[in-house]
Design an enzyme around this catalytic site. Structure first.
Site, PDB file in Angstrom:
ATOM      1  N   VAL A   6       0.834  -1.200   0.000  1.00 19.91           N
ATOM      2  CA  VAL A   6       0.000   0.000   0.000  1.00 19.91           C
ATOM      3  C   VAL A   6       0.872   1.255   0.000  1.00 19.91           C
ATOM      4  O   VAL A   6       0.657   2.177  -0.790  1.00 19.91           O
ATOM      5  CB  VAL A   6      -0.974  -0.018   1.210  1.00 19.91           C
ATOM      6  CG1 VAL A   6      -1.707   1.309   1.335  1.00 19.91           C
ATOM      7  CG2 VAL A   6      -1.969  -1.161   1.056  1.00 19.91           C
ATOM      8  N   PHE A 147      -8.383   0.361  -1.127  1.00 18.91           N
ATOM      9  CA  PHE A 147      -9.115  -0.820  -1.626  1.00 18.91           C
ATOM     10  C   PHE A 147      -8.356  -1.558  -2.715  1.00 18.91           C
ATOM     11  O   PHE A 147      -8.923  -2.409  -3.405  1.00 18.91           O
ATOM     12  CB  PHE A 147     -10.497  -0.398  -2.137  1.00 18.91           C
ATOM     13  CG  PHE A 147     -11.353   0.224  -1.065  1.00 18.91           C
ATOM     14  CD1 PHE A 147     -11.952  -0.569  -0.094  1.00 18.91           C
ATOM     15  CD2 PHE A 147     -11.524   1.590  -0.997  1.00 18.91           C
ATOM     16  CE1 PHE A 147     -12.714  -0.009   0.928  1.00 18.91           C
ATOM     17  CE2 PHE A 147     -12.292   2.166   0.019  1.00 18.91           C
ATOM     18  CZ  PHE A 147     -12.891   1.367   0.982  1.00 18.91           C
ATOM     19  N   ARG A 149      -5.991  -4.153  -4.784  1.00 17.32           N
ATOM     20  CA  ARG A 149      -5.739  -5.592  -4.666  1.00 17.32           C
ATOM     21  C   ARG A 149      -4.292  -5.885  -5.022  1.00 17.32           C
ATOM     22  O   ARG A 149      -3.742  -5.241  -5.924  1.00 17.32           O
ATOM     23  CB  ARG A 149      -6.611  -6.378  -5.659  1.00 17.32           C
ATOM     24  CG  ARG A 149      -8.068  -6.386  -5.330  1.00 17.32           C
ATOM     25  CD  ARG A 149      -8.892  -6.767  -6.539  1.00 17.32           C
ATOM     26  NE  ARG A 149      -8.843  -5.732  -7.559  1.00 17.32           N
ATOM     27  CZ  ARG A 149      -9.462  -5.792  -8.735  1.00 17.32           C
ATOM     28  NH1 ARG A 149     -10.141  -6.866  -9.059  1.00 17.32           N
ATOM     29  NH2 ARG A 149      -9.386  -4.802  -9.591  1.00 17.32           N
ATOM     30  N   LYS A 199     -14.208  -0.022   5.353  1.00 11.29           N
ATOM     31  CA  LYS A 199     -13.113  -0.896   4.887  1.00 11.29           C
ATOM     32  C   LYS A 199     -13.355  -2.354   5.323  1.00 11.29           C
ATOM     33  O   LYS A 199     -13.271  -3.285   4.523  1.00 11.29           O
ATOM     34  CB  LYS A 199     -11.783  -0.381   5.439  1.00 11.29           C
ATOM     35  CG  LYS A 199     -10.597  -1.285   5.218  1.00 11.29           C
ATOM     36  CD  LYS A 199     -10.249  -1.412   3.758  1.00 11.29           C
ATOM     37  CE  LYS A 199      -9.293  -2.572   3.540  1.00 11.29           C
ATOM     38  NZ  LYS A 199      -8.864  -2.730   2.190  1.00 11.29           N
ATOM     39  N   ASN A 203     -14.438  -5.680   2.798  1.00 11.85           N
ATOM     40  CA  ASN A 203     -13.728  -6.964   2.684  1.00 11.85           C
ATOM     41  C   ASN A 203     -14.606  -8.129   3.149  1.00 11.85           C
ATOM     42  O   ASN A 203     -14.589  -9.215   2.557  1.00 11.85           O
ATOM     43  CB  ASN A 203     -12.421  -6.923   3.482  1.00 11.85           C
ATOM     44  CG  ASN A 203     -11.283  -6.341   2.658  1.00 11.85           C
ATOM     45  OD1 ASN A 203     -11.462  -6.001   1.488  1.00 11.85           O
ATOM     46  ND2 ASN A 203     -10.107  -6.224   3.243  1.00 11.85           N
ATOM     47  N   LEU A 245     -17.353 -14.345  -7.530  1.00 12.84           N
ATOM     48  CA  LEU A 245     -18.182 -15.551  -7.491  1.00 12.84           C
ATOM     49  C   LEU A 245     -17.416 -16.722  -8.100  1.00 12.84           C
ATOM     50  O   LEU A 245     -18.015 -17.665  -8.588  1.00 12.84           O
ATOM     51  CB  LEU A 245     -19.493 -15.324  -8.246  1.00 12.84           C
ATOM     52  CG  LEU A 245     -20.540 -14.462  -7.545  1.00 12.84           C
ATOM     53  CD1 LEU A 245     -21.777 -14.313  -8.411  1.00 12.84           C
ATOM     54  CD2 LEU A 245     -20.925 -15.045  -6.177  1.00 12.84           C
ATOM     55  N   GLY A 248     -13.670 -21.975  -5.503  1.00 10.80           N
ATOM     56  CA  GLY A 248     -12.306 -22.500  -5.410  1.00 10.80           C
ATOM     57  C   GLY A 248     -12.012 -23.041  -4.030  1.00 10.80           C
ATOM     58  O   GLY A 248     -12.937 -23.360  -3.268  1.00 10.80           O
ATOM     59  N   CYS A 255      -5.231  -9.959   3.747  1.00 10.79           N
ATOM     60  CA  CYS A 255      -6.321  -9.023   4.072  1.00 10.79           C
ATOM     61  C   CYS A 255      -7.598  -9.701   4.557  1.00 10.79           C
ATOM     62  O   CYS A 255      -8.017  -9.482   5.685  1.00 10.79           O
ATOM     63  CB  CYS A 255      -6.619  -8.164   2.854  1.00 10.79           C
ATOM     64  SG  CYS A 255      -5.152  -7.285   2.320  1.00 10.79           S
ATOM     65  N   ARG A 322       0.953 -15.474   2.168  1.00  8.81           N
ATOM     66  CA  ARG A 322       0.295 -15.357   3.472  1.00  8.81           C
ATOM     67  C   ARG A 322      -1.119 -15.949   3.409  1.00  8.81           C
ATOM     68  O   ARG A 322      -1.896 -15.611   2.531  1.00  8.81           O
ATOM     69  CB  ARG A 322       0.250 -13.889   3.924  1.00  8.81           C
ATOM     70  CG  ARG A 322       1.610 -13.409   4.407  1.00  8.81           C
ATOM     71  CD  ARG A 322       1.599 -11.944   4.726  1.00  8.81           C
ATOM     72  NE  ARG A 322       1.508 -11.119   3.539  1.00  8.81           N
ATOM     73  CZ  ARG A 322       1.446  -9.783   3.548  1.00  8.81           C
ATOM     74  NH1 ARG A 322       1.441  -9.153   4.691  1.00  8.81           N
ATOM     75  NH2 ARG A 322       1.377  -9.110   2.425  1.00  8.81           N
TER      76      ARG A 322
HETATM   77  C1  UGA Z   1      -8.560  -7.663  -1.044  1.00  3.44           C
HETATM   78  C2  UGA Z   1      -9.661  -6.740  -1.617  1.00  3.44           C
HETATM   79  O1  UGA Z   1     -10.133  -7.246  -2.860  1.00  3.44           O
HETATM   80  C3  UGA Z   1      -9.117  -5.320  -1.821  1.00  3.44           C
HETATM   81  O2  UGA Z   1     -10.176  -4.460  -2.245  1.00  3.44           O
HETATM   82  C4  UGA Z   1      -8.552  -4.822  -0.499  1.00  3.44           C
HETATM   83  O3  UGA Z   1      -7.978  -3.528  -0.645  1.00  3.44           O
HETATM   84  C5  UGA Z   1      -7.482  -5.782  -0.006  1.00  3.44           C
HETATM   85  O4  UGA Z   1      -8.047  -7.100   0.150  1.00  3.44           O
HETATM   86  C6  UGA Z   1      -6.973  -5.272   1.306  1.00  3.44           C
HETATM   87  O5  UGA Z   1      -7.766  -5.192   2.261  1.00  3.44           O
HETATM   88  O6  UGA Z   1      -5.816  -4.817   1.380  1.00  3.44           O
HETATM   89  P1  UGA Z   1      -6.460  -8.971  -2.124  1.00  3.44           P
HETATM   90  O7  UGA Z   1      -6.418  -9.691  -0.812  1.00  3.44           O
HETATM   91  O8  UGA Z   1      -5.222  -8.377  -2.668  1.00  3.44           O
HETATM   92  O9  UGA Z   1      -7.532  -7.744  -2.039  1.00  3.44           O
HETATM   93  O10 UGA Z   1      -6.985  -9.976  -3.236  1.00  3.44           O
HETATM   94  P2  UGA Z   1      -8.396 -10.395  -3.860  1.00  3.44           P
HETATM   95  O11 UGA Z   1      -8.303 -10.264  -5.318  1.00  3.44           O
HETATM   96  O12 UGA Z   1      -9.516  -9.720  -3.191  1.00  3.44           O
HETATM   97  O13 UGA Z   1      -8.440 -11.956  -3.512  1.00  3.44           O
HETATM   98  C7  UGA Z   1      -8.497 -12.406  -2.172  1.00  3.44           C
HETATM   99  C8  UGA Z   1      -8.653 -13.905  -2.131  1.00  3.44           C
HETATM  100  O14 UGA Z   1      -9.950 -14.295  -2.578  1.00  3.44           O
HETATM  101  C9  UGA Z   1      -7.676 -14.684  -3.025  1.00  3.44           C
HETATM  102  O15 UGA Z   1      -7.197 -15.797  -2.327  1.00  3.44           O
HETATM  103  C10 UGA Z   1      -8.511 -15.113  -4.216  1.00  3.44           C
HETATM  104  O16 UGA Z   1      -8.051 -16.297  -4.809  1.00  3.44           O
HETATM  105  C11 UGA Z   1      -9.857 -15.322  -3.550  1.00  3.44           C
HETATM  106  N1  UGA Z   1     -10.990 -15.182  -4.483  1.00  3.44           N
HETATM  107  C12 UGA Z   1     -11.259 -13.993  -5.069  1.00  3.44           C
HETATM  108  C13 UGA Z   1     -11.798 -16.279  -4.736  1.00  3.44           C
HETATM  109  O17 UGA Z   1     -11.584 -17.389  -4.200  1.00  3.44           O
HETATM  110  N2  UGA Z   1     -12.862 -16.138  -5.595  1.00  3.44           N
HETATM  111  C14 UGA Z   1     -13.157 -14.950  -6.191  1.00  3.44           C
HETATM  112  O18 UGA Z   1     -14.157 -14.890  -6.948  1.00  3.44           O
HETATM  113  C15 UGA Z   1     -12.344 -13.851  -5.924  1.00  3.44           C
END
Ligand code: UGA
Length: 427
Positions: A6, A147, A149, A199, A203, A245, A248, A255, A322
């Protein structure tokens, strides 16, 4: 303050907007690497911007708190708030930087907190700053949750879908708005406490969508229904939406798991039962076990079987492991005496999994990891796993079993090639 995902991304985006930025961190090695133009973590596109602004002179990195803090008008707090044993957010880093800010304040400063913190922390930051000030300079602390990713940090930070500014007064809110003049997105100005809760709620809601579709996926397995199609069928309703959606083996990362624990802790302290959010976390904890059950059923037992794990990172395009489901899967496989071979294009196995008596072996290519395997488990949907010549891989595998924890391969195609293929609510 803080040069992690960040902090570094925020610093570079502000430099791109033309502001004069200093990245401050306590870690000499990280600062040295950034000064040399090398990111201490994997994030596409960011290194190019880093090198550009080291050259333009808009950005520099330092460990010198006093000089950095005294010579800037706006200070962004971007330090980590890891989970404590009881699930609550550990605010030690926040307290330390607040004290540093107070100690070196020499005029009015705007403090912008981007770290994810429990409701009420903005007030505590103000108190910590005030208590550390040698003279009572005025200041404002604004809550401005981030927010972005991982893996999409730059795009998300350059094109946010909204901006939340939690401020006690108009002056502070306007200052931050002026700083963000280049953003073309809705801006919600609210109280700091509301911004802090937005926030966590954001999440938690995204994690809810994931656990929801993962539960439906389990039912799909029993009913022989394709969860990918169910997700599309419901997601096309704009009230539901397609993102998050994807069924997995569950969410990971730094996060969602930590923020959900912290939110539950806050609710507990307020004597509020967030039962839905509790279930979201509980569903997530068991997802990897369901996949392992399927693999064990197929192989009889894991003892002396060679299992290839493709993907370590909690999601593609990052080297972050992580809370990655892959790591939980590998630990379990090793406990059940499987021989585990691993591949990931960016992430590395943690030392405790490579140096123990029962260790996993990481290979340079997926082909090497898959050689002689009795089963392959796909844990991260890296694009290049789709491009593998699976026909050739099959010849080298001991048994052509594929368990796709991210539903990333084409089930019909894999089956027609002669693989035994199982996804999550999809086959
Ligand atoms: C998440 C949020 O999406 C961000 O908006 C937020 O800023 C961030 O946390 C944070 O609080 O710092 P991030 O953890 O980087 O971001 O990644 P995501 O893309 O959200 O994925 C999180 C997890 O969910 C991953 O393990 C991903 O594989 C899983 N996921 C995501 C699924 O299993 N299915 C989905 O449809 C989407």
């Amino acid at each position: 303050m803080g040069s992690g995902y960040v902090g570094t991304t925020t610093a570079l985006v502000l430099a791109e907007f033309g502001w004069n930025v200093t990245g401050l961190d306590t870690d000499d090695r990280k600062v040295e690497s950034l000064r040399q133009g090398t990111l201490p973590f994997y994030e596409d596109g960011l290194e190019v911007l880093l090198q550009k602004h080291l050259q333009s002179g808009n950005i520099r990195f330092t460990v010198d708190k006093e000089n950095a803090l005294k010579s800037h008008d706006v200070i962004f707090i971007c330090v980590g708030t890891p989970a404590r044993q009881d699930g609550s957010a550990d605010l030690r880093n926040i307290k330390q930087v607040a004290k540093d800010i107070g100690r070196h304040m020499n005029r009015y400063q705007l403090i912008v907190n981007k770290s994810t913190v429990p409701v009420g922390t903005q007030e505590r930051i103000s108190e910590w700053i005030r208590a550390a000030q040698p003279s009572p300079y005025p200041f404002d602390v604004v809550s401005n949750p981030e927010f972005l990713r991982e893996g999409r940090a730059l795009t998300d930070a350059l094109h946010p879908d909204r901006m939340i500014i939690g401020a006690d007064n108009d002056h502070a809110a306007k200052l931050l708005q002026a700083l963000y003049y280049s953003f073309d997105c809705p801006i919600l100005i609210t109280t700091p406490r509301t911004a802090e809760l937005i926030k966590y709620a954001s999440n938690a809601f995204l994690a809810t969508k994931i656990s929801f579709i993962n539960e439906i996926a389990e039912l799909c397995d029993k009913l022989d229904v394709n969860v990918n199609e169910v997700a599309r069928g419901i997601g096309l309703d704009p009230r539901i939406g397609l993102p998050f959606l994807q069924a997995g083996i569950g969410y990971g990362g730094s996060c969602f798991p930590k923020d959900i624990s912290a939110l539950l802790r806050t609710a507990y302290e307020q004597d509020v039962g967030l039962t839905l959010v509790e279930q979201v976390a509980s569903v997530n904890r068991s997802k990897h076990l369901h996949l392992l059950d399927k693999v064990r059923d197929r192989l009889g037992s894991f003892e002396n079987k060679k299992v290839a794990v493709l993907g370590l990172a909690f999601k593609p395009d990052t080297d972050d492991i992580r809370e990655a489901p892959a790591i939980r899967i590998i630990r379990r496989l090793l406990d059940e005496r499987a021989c585990v071979s691993v591949h990931d294009p960016a992430a590395k196995l943690p030392p405790d999994l490579t140096h123990s008596a029962a260790a996993a072996v990481q290979w340079e290519t997926p082909q090497q990891a898959l050689l002689d395997a009795d089963a392959a488990i796909l844990c991260t949907e890296w694009k290049n796993y789709r491009l593998i010549d699976w026909d050739r891989i099959k010849l080298g595998m001991n048994q052509p079993n594929i368990f796709d924890g991210r539903n990333m391969l084409d089930a019909r195609k894999m089956t027609s090639m002669g693989f035994y293929y199982q996804g999550i609510g999809y086959r």
